[in-house]
Design a protein around this motif. Structure first.
Motif, PDB file in Angstrom:
ATOM      1  N   PHE A   1      16.700  -7.605   0.250  1.00 32.63           N
ATOM      2  CA  PHE A   1      15.620  -6.531   0.480  1.00 32.63           C
ATOM      3  C   PHE A   1      15.044  -7.014   1.851  1.00 32.63           C
ATOM      4  CE2 PHE A   1      14.440  -6.426  -4.324  1.00 32.63           C
ATOM      5  CZ  PHE A   1      15.092  -5.262  -4.466  1.00 32.63           C
ATOM      6  N   LEU A   2      14.715  -6.113   2.675  1.00 35.66           N
ATOM      7  CA  LEU A   2      13.946  -6.346   3.874  1.00 35.66           C
ATOM      8  C   LEU A   2      12.646  -5.666   3.952  1.00 35.66           C
ATOM      9  CD1 LEU A   2      16.924  -5.749   6.488  1.00 35.66           C
ATOM     10  CD2 LEU A   2      16.278  -8.002   5.253  1.00 35.66           C
ATOM     11  N   MET A   3      11.507  -6.039   4.020  1.00 33.19           N
ATOM     12  CA  MET A   3      10.298  -5.412   4.000  1.00 33.19           C
ATOM     13  C   MET A   3       9.537  -5.851   5.470  1.00 33.19           C
ATOM     14  SD  MET A   3       9.209  -6.476   0.058  1.00 33.19           S
ATOM     15  CE  MET A   3      10.355  -6.344  -1.153  1.00 33.19           C
ATOM     16  N   ASP A   4       9.053  -4.708   5.959  1.00 32.48           N
ATOM     17  CA  ASP A   4       8.344  -4.743   7.212  1.00 32.48           C
ATOM     18  C   ASP A   4       6.744  -4.214   7.046  1.00 32.48           C
ATOM     19  OD1 ASP A   4       7.540  -4.740   9.880  1.00 32.48           O
ATOM     20  OD2 ASP A   4       8.769  -3.032  10.693  1.00 32.48           O
ATOM     21  N   GLU A   5       5.837  -5.300   6.705  1.00 32.54           N
ATOM     22  CA  GLU A   5       4.526  -4.896   6.622  1.00 32.54           C
ATOM     23  C   GLU A   5       4.078  -3.725   5.473  1.00 32.54           C
ATOM     24  OE1 GLU A   5       1.812  -5.995   9.326  1.00 32.54           O
ATOM     25  OE2 GLU A   5       3.169  -6.223  11.022  1.00 32.54           O
ATOM     26  N   PRO A   6       4.817  -3.883   4.422  1.00 35.66           N
ATOM     27  CA  PRO A   6       4.884  -2.818   3.395  1.00 35.66           C
ATOM     28  C   PRO A   6       3.359  -2.711   2.924  1.00 35.66           C
ATOM     29  CG  PRO A   6       5.598  -4.794   2.315  1.00 35.66           C
ATOM     30  CD  PRO A   6       5.474  -5.171   3.670  1.00 35.66           C
ATOM     31  N   LEU A   7       2.348  -3.469   2.852  1.00 30.07           N
ATOM     32  CA  LEU A   7       1.041  -3.219   2.238  1.00 30.07           C
ATOM     33  C   LEU A   7      -0.034  -2.875   3.118  1.00 30.07           C
ATOM     34  CD1 LEU A   7       1.081  -6.500  -0.140  1.00 30.07           C
ATOM     35  CD2 LEU A   7       1.969  -4.123  -0.300  1.00 30.07           C
ATOM     36  N   SER A   8       0.337  -2.733   4.672  1.00 32.25           N
ATOM     37  CA  SER A   8      -0.806  -2.731   5.568  1.00 32.25           C
ATOM     38  C   SER A   8      -1.508  -1.517   5.404  1.00 32.25           C
ATOM     39  CB  SER A   8      -0.109  -2.983   7.071  1.00 32.25           C
ATOM     40  OG  SER A   8       0.762  -1.996   7.214  1.00 32.25           O
ATOM     41  N   ASN A   9      -0.871  -0.449   4.933  1.00 28.06           N
ATOM     42  CA  ASN A   9      -1.607   0.739   4.756  1.00 28.06           C
ATOM     43  C   ASN A   9      -2.604   0.860   3.473  1.00 28.06           C
ATOM     44  OD1 ASN A   9      -0.847   2.057   6.976  1.00 28.06           O
ATOM     45  ND2 ASN A   9       1.010   2.815   5.992  1.00 28.06           N
ATOM     46  N   LEU A  10      -2.724  -0.291   2.647  1.00 30.41           N
ATOM     47  CA  LEU A  10      -3.600  -0.234   1.499  1.00 30.41           C
ATOM     48  C   LEU A  10      -4.951  -0.869   1.702  1.00 30.41           C
ATOM     49  CD1 LEU A  10      -0.557  -1.481  -1.180  1.00 30.41           C
ATOM     50  CD2 LEU A  10      -0.979   1.033  -0.450  1.00 30.41           C
ATOM     51  N   ASP A  11      -5.832  -0.389   0.740  1.00 29.53           N
ATOM     52  CA  ASP A  11      -7.205  -0.914   0.928  1.00 29.53           C
ATOM     53  C   ASP A  11      -6.876  -2.425   0.474  1.00 29.53           C
ATOM     54  OD1 ASP A  11      -7.629  -1.190  -1.837  1.00 29.53           O
ATOM     55  OD2 ASP A  11      -8.144   0.826  -1.806  1.00 29.53           O
ATOM     56  N   ALA A  12      -7.894  -3.464   0.807  1.00 34.10           N
ATOM     57  CA  ALA A  12      -8.062  -4.782   0.496  1.00 34.10           C
ATOM     58  C   ALA A  12      -7.618  -5.208  -0.863  1.00 34.10           C
ATOM     59  CB  ALA A  12      -9.242  -5.430   1.061  1.00 34.10           C
ATOM     60  N   LYS A  13      -8.449  -4.495  -1.859  1.00 35.30           N
ATOM     61  CA  LYS A  13      -8.125  -4.797  -3.217  1.00 35.30           C
ATOM     62  C   LYS A  13      -6.823  -4.473  -3.898  1.00 35.30           C
ATOM     63  CE  LYS A  13     -10.324  -3.771  -7.967  1.00 35.30           C
ATOM     64  NZ  LYS A  13     -11.159  -3.265  -8.474  1.00 35.30           N
ATOM     65  N   LEU A  14      -6.112  -3.180  -3.354  1.00 37.23           N
ATOM     66  CA  LEU A  14      -4.945  -3.018  -3.835  1.00 37.23           C
ATOM     67  C   LEU A  14      -3.941  -3.909  -3.144  1.00 37.23           C
ATOM     68  CD1 LEU A  14      -3.253  -0.736  -5.507  1.00 37.23           C
ATOM     69  CD2 LEU A  14      -3.376   0.506  -3.688  1.00 37.23           C
ATOM     70  N   ARG A  15      -4.259  -4.212  -1.789  1.00 34.66           N
ATOM     71  CA  ARG A  15      -3.358  -5.499  -1.306  1.00 34.66           C
ATOM     72  C   ARG A  15      -3.061  -6.698  -2.016  1.00 34.66           C
ATOM     73  NH1 ARG A  15      -5.456  -4.099   3.742  1.00 34.66           N
ATOM     74  NH2 ARG A  15      -6.460  -5.876   3.762  1.00 34.66           N
ATOM     75  N   VAL A  16      -4.083  -6.895  -2.700  1.00 32.59           N
ATOM     76  CA  VAL A  16      -4.134  -8.097  -3.615  1.00 32.59           C
ATOM     77  C   VAL A  16      -3.183  -8.025  -4.803  1.00 32.59           C
ATOM     78  CG1 VAL A  16      -5.472  -9.713  -4.911  1.00 32.59           C
ATOM     79  CG2 VAL A  16      -6.337  -9.127  -2.701  1.00 32.59           C
ATOM     80  N   GLN A  17      -3.559  -6.733  -5.558  1.00 31.45           N
ATOM     81  CA  GLN A  17      -2.651  -6.630  -6.602  1.00 31.45           C
ATOM     82  C   GLN A  17      -1.054  -6.422  -6.106  1.00 31.45           C
ATOM     83  OE1 GLN A  17      -3.294  -6.503  -9.843  1.00 31.45           O
ATOM     84  NE2 GLN A  17      -1.435  -6.245  -9.963  1.00 31.45           N
ATOM     85  N   MET A  18      -0.852  -5.650  -5.273  1.00 27.33           N
ATOM     86  CA  MET A  18       0.616  -5.295  -4.725  1.00 27.33           C
ATOM     87  C   MET A  18       1.149  -6.615  -4.258  1.00 27.33           C
ATOM     88  SD  MET A  18       1.526  -2.195  -5.459  1.00 27.33           S
ATOM     89  CE  MET A  18       3.149  -2.343  -4.507  1.00 27.33           C
ATOM     90  N   ARG A  19       0.558  -7.552  -3.626  1.00 21.97           N
ATOM     91  CA  ARG A  19       1.018  -8.831  -3.290  1.00 21.97           C
ATOM     92  C   ARG A  19       1.619  -9.726  -4.648  1.00 21.97           C
ATOM     93  NH1 ARG A  19      -3.636 -10.751  -0.003  1.00 21.97           N
ATOM     94  NH2 ARG A  19      -4.066 -12.229  -1.582  1.00 21.97           N
ATOM     95  N   ALA A  20       0.786  -9.451  -5.564  1.00 25.16           N
ATOM     96  CA  ALA A  20       1.184 -10.050  -6.861  1.00 25.16           C
ATOM     97  C   ALA A  20       2.413  -9.506  -7.550  1.00 25.16           C
ATOM     98  CB  ALA A  20       0.208 -10.240  -7.806  1.00 25.16           C
ATOM     99  N   ASP A  21       2.413  -8.156  -7.599  1.00 23.07           N
ATOM    100  CA  ASP A  21       3.420  -7.176  -8.139  1.00 23.07           C
ATOM    101  C   ASP A  21       4.675  -7.781  -7.425  1.00 23.07           C
ATOM    102  OD1 ASP A  21       1.603  -6.213  -9.573  1.00 23.07           O
ATOM    103  OD2 ASP A  21       1.508  -4.457  -8.797  1.00 23.07           O
TER     104      ASP A  21
END
Length: 381
Positions: free
Chosen positions: A156-176
């Motif tokens: 998998f290659l991931m290029d800043e996949p969470l940068s468009n999300l708000d801060a709270k959602l980024r935290v959850q998506m990091r864990a996911d």
């Protein structure tokens, strides 16, 4: 799954701009590797060379045992997740996830099996018939992840996949994302500008600056044993405080304070850079009397519940090397070289207030020292 290897890899554009300079890096089979650094450091270019989206000017990129320099993206057996999601708005979630499999002409039953499996892993089953416009940002990102998963790639290659999300959602998506990668065991290279993402997600983290690899190590090692002042200043939030100091009589002299450093006798009479992490400071009224002190004037107090960030000015001078000025510019901090204002992470029990003159205790065993001319870490002896 497969190991990904950069062997002396460089990228120079037609106008002579060097983006990546002789990068040597091995990403182990099943490893989650994060590339991190300031804007323009070459991390995204390195990722795009693995994907086949950028031509390689020099060196070799391997995926598994194959040299992939001249292979097209579709023949590299990788899946890329972009910042923009890149979903087809007219297709349902099911069809978006299935799209690469249909292009590959897989049997219908196999396509359904893979899509259903990815949807179950990503909790997307209730949304399979919806269009992307009916999804939240986090759900769209999970669809993009699903499209990568169904390909069953080697990496998998991931290029800043969470940068468009708000801060709270980024935290959850990091864990996911981290849990998903651990469950699947797929080799992953993840690019981010956010060092908090890097530290919380990576098995190892590679710090880049101006196209060159500075250090690659586990997050804890990067934080505790940075190889130079650039890595020390980039890793950590709030950033490490770096001051000018001089070694005199077995102590680091900072302004009107003397901090004992008996193991730096070889630097007697010489200037050094002194790095202090925010958590190495404490309100002196709450600390051991044995800890050395600095006097400071409280400029700002930020109560965060579990801790209090205290910004205080001292008689010392902030270091202003090229490395640190670059970091300050990346953070948009135009005061870094002009004001000796430090940040301490105090206990929530502190009662210091803005405008007060205070004593700040520091942990003498947690000090970092760097050569002023090169920025390289000085190892106390």
């Amino acid at each position: 799954m497969a190991k990904v290897e950069f062997d002396d890899v460089s990228k120079v554009y037609d106008d002579g701009t060097g983006a990546v300079d002789r990068l040597d890096l091995e990403v182990d089979d099943g490893e989650f590797m994060v590339l991190v650094g300031p804007s323009g450091c070459g991390k995204t270019t390195a990722l795009r060379m693995v994907a086949g989206l950028e031509e390689i000017s020099g060196g070799i990129v391997r995926i598994g045992e194959r040299v992939v320099n001249d292979l097209t993206p579709k023949n590299r057996d990788i899946a890329m997740v972009f910042q923009s999601y890149a979903l087809y708005p007219h297709l349902s979630v099911r069809d978006n996830i299935a799209f690469p499999l249909k292009i590959a002409r897989l049997a219908r039953d196999e396509v359904r099996r893979r899509v259903d499996g990815a949807a179950a892993v990503l909790d997307l089953e209730p949304y399979l018939q919806r269009k992307p416009r009916a999804l939240s940002g986090g759900q769209r990102q999970r669809v993009a992840m699903g499209r990568a998963i169904v390909r069953e790639p080697k990496a998998f290659l991931m290029d800043e996949p969470l940068s468009n999300l708000d801060a709270k959602l980024r935290v959850q998506m990091r864990a996911d994302i981290k849990k998903l990668q651990t469950d699947l065991g797929v080799t992953t290279i993840y690019v981010t500008h956010d060092q908090v993402e890097a530290m919380t997600m990576g098995d190892r983290v590679a710090v880049m600056r101006k196209g060159r690899l500075q250090q690659v190590a586990a997050p804890e090692e990067l934080y505790e044993k940075p190889v130079n002042v650039f890595v020390a200043g980039f890793i950590g939030s709030p950033a490490m405080n770096v001051l000018q100091a001089r070694i005199e009589g077995g102590a680091a002299v900072v302004g009107d304070a003397r901090l004992p450093v008996p193991r730096l006798a070889a630097y007697e009479g010489r200037d050094v850079l002194l790095g202090i992490r925010p958590e190495s400071f404490e309100d002196a009224s709450l600390a051991s009397a044995e800890h050395p002190r600095l006097r400071g004037h409280v400029e700002l107090r930020e109560a965060l519940g579990s801790e209090v960030l205290v910004h205080f000015s001292t008689a010392g001078r902030i270091a202003a090397t090229d490395d640190l000025l670059e970091l300050a510019d990346d953070l948009g901090d135009d005061r870094a070289a002009a004001r000796a204002t430090l940040v301490g992470r105090f206990s929530p029990k502190t009662r210091v207030r803005e405008g007060e003159t205070i004593e700040v205790a520091l942990d003498p065993d947690a000090l970092h020292f760097f050569e002023p001319s090169t920025g390289v870490t000085i190892a106390p002896r």
